[in-house]
Design an enzyme around this catalytic site. Structure first.
Site, mmCIF file in Angstrom:
data_model
loop_
_atom_site.group_PDB
_atom_site.id
_atom_site.type_symbol
_atom_site.label_atom_id
_atom_site.label_comp_id
_atom_site.label_asym_id
_atom_site.label_seq_id
_atom_site.Cartn_x
_atom_site.Cartn_y
_atom_site.Cartn_z
ATOM 1 C CD GLU A 25 -32.866 2.365 26.019
ATOM 2 O OE1 GLU A 25 -32.366 1.757 26.985
ATOM 3 O OE2 GLU A 25 -33.755 1.872 25.306
ATOM 4 C CG HIS A 73 -38.107 2.856 27.107
ATOM 5 N ND1 HIS A 73 -39.198 2.029 27.289
ATOM 6 C CD2 HIS A 73 -37.019 2.123 27.465
ATOM 7 C CE1 HIS A 73 -38.786 0.846 27.730
ATOM 8 N NE2 HIS A 73 -37.467 0.890 27.853
ATOM 9 C CG ASP A 84 -36.845 -2.608 29.529
ATOM 10 O OD1 ASP A 84 -35.634 -2.396 29.301
ATOM 11 O OD2 ASP A 84 -37.758 -1.834 29.179
#
Length: 123
Positions: A25, A73, A84
């Site tokens: 990420e 993602h 999140d």
């Protein structure tokens, strides 16, 4: 009427960051000027992996005008995870999630509570 605007050039950079960081990420902090998200900062001290990205909020410079976040993602899921939803409120109002394969259609914006945010992409 959109909730917020974003510069196309910035969106393309964020998509490229997702692609170049894959399979990890990335995490960026968004800066809004007026009604438009037009800048970002990579968060200092960010630790990334294939399923998460974390940063050190105490390392952020003061007065940067952070109004949200953008992160990828790698799984391709473009909806907020439980992590999140815990992170968003601490960072601002607008949050962009970019999913693999990182094309112009592989992103969404959310408010801090996880509800969808409409965005106009401008040149």
């Amino acid at each position: 009427m959109p909730d917020i605007k974003i510069k196309r050039e910035l969106l393309m950079i964020l998509l490229e960051l997702g692609k170049s960081s894959h399979p990890s990420e990335f995490l960026a902090l968004l800066i809004k000027n007026g009604d438009t998200i037009d800048e970002f900062e990579l968060a200092p001290g960010t630790i990334t992996g294939s399923s998460s990205a974390r940063y050190q909020p105490d390392m952020m410079p003061l007065g940067t005008g952070i109004s949200g976040s953008a992160h990828s993602h790698p799984s391709g899921a473009i909806r907020p995870s439980d992590a999140d939803l815990r992170f968003f409120p601490a960072v601002g109002k607008y949050h962009i999630i970019i999913g693999a394969p990182y094309t112009e259609d592989d992103w969404r914006c959310f408010f801090a509570d996880g509800s969808p945010c409409s965005v106009e992409v401008i040149d």
